[in-house]
Design a protein around this motif. Structure first.
Motif, PDB file in Angstrom:
ATOM      1  N   ASN A  64       0.867  -1.175   0.000  1.00 52.41           N
ATOM      2  CA  ASN A  64       0.000   0.000   0.000  1.00 52.41           C
ATOM      3  C   ASN A  64       0.904   1.225   0.000  1.00 52.41           C
ATOM      4  OD1 ASN A  64       0.798   0.467   2.667  1.00 52.41           O
ATOM      5  ND2 ASN A  64      -1.157  -0.116   3.552  1.00 52.41           N
ATOM      6  N   GLN A  66       1.903   3.064   2.369  1.00 47.00           N
ATOM      7  CA  GLN A  66       2.803   3.167   3.511  1.00 47.00           C
ATOM      8  C   GLN A  66       3.848   2.062   3.610  1.00 47.00           C
ATOM      9  OE1 GLN A  66      -0.707   3.299   4.102  1.00 47.00           O
ATOM     10  NE2 GLN A  66      -0.573   5.520   3.840  1.00 47.00           N
ATOM     11  N   ARG A  67       3.542   0.879   3.096  1.00 50.06           N
ATOM     12  CA  ARG A  67       4.474  -0.234   3.299  1.00 50.06           C
ATOM     13  C   ARG A  67       4.363  -1.302   2.226  1.00 50.06           C
ATOM     14  NH1 ARG A  67       2.091  -3.038   8.647  1.00 50.06           N
ATOM     15  NH2 ARG A  67       0.916  -1.165   8.878  1.00 50.06           N
TER      16      ARG A  67
END
Length: 126
Positions: A64, A66-67
């Motif tokens: 996603n 973020q990570r």
């Protein structure tokens, strides 16, 4: 493998139209996952359009904004989903059991990522 053979409790995940992306890599092919039948710290059951032979090494990936986290695993079983079941898959599909590689240090991180995603998905549905 039967339900009684499982070492850890499992949770089902269905999702659509999200920014997150789960996929499985099998040799040089990538399959986006919209249904994860169950997940635990030691493995998961997925639904994909092609059969994967038991014993085949795979890589599960979550990404996603973020990570990005991945875990290596091995196909334990693979069974066709009969058409006509409710809910029926729109095309031929296979339920596939994946056991995470216990030596892969990302097992716990991958499981926690899935657990967080499931919890957030459940909050959005209520």
């Amino acid at each position: 493998m039967t339900l009684e053979d499982r070492k850890h409790q499992r949770t089902q995940l269905d999702y659509e139209d999200t920014e997150e992306c789960f996929h499985v890599e099998v040799y040089d092919r990538r399959y986006v996952l919209n249904r994860i039948h169950d997940v635990s710290i030691s493995g998961t059951g997925i639904q994909i359009p092609n059969e994967i032979e038991p014993g085949t090494p795979v890589k599960l990936v979550f990404r996603n904004a973020q990570r990005s986290v991945s875990v290596n695993g091995t196909t334990v079983w693979c069974d066709p989903i009969p058409l006509g079941l409710e809910p029926a898959p729109p095309e031929p599909a296979f339920r596939t059991g994946i056991q995470f590689d216990p030596k892969d240090r990302n097992c716990a991180v991958f499981f926690m990522t899935l657990r967080d995603f499931i919890a957030n998905s459940e909050k959005k549905q209520t």
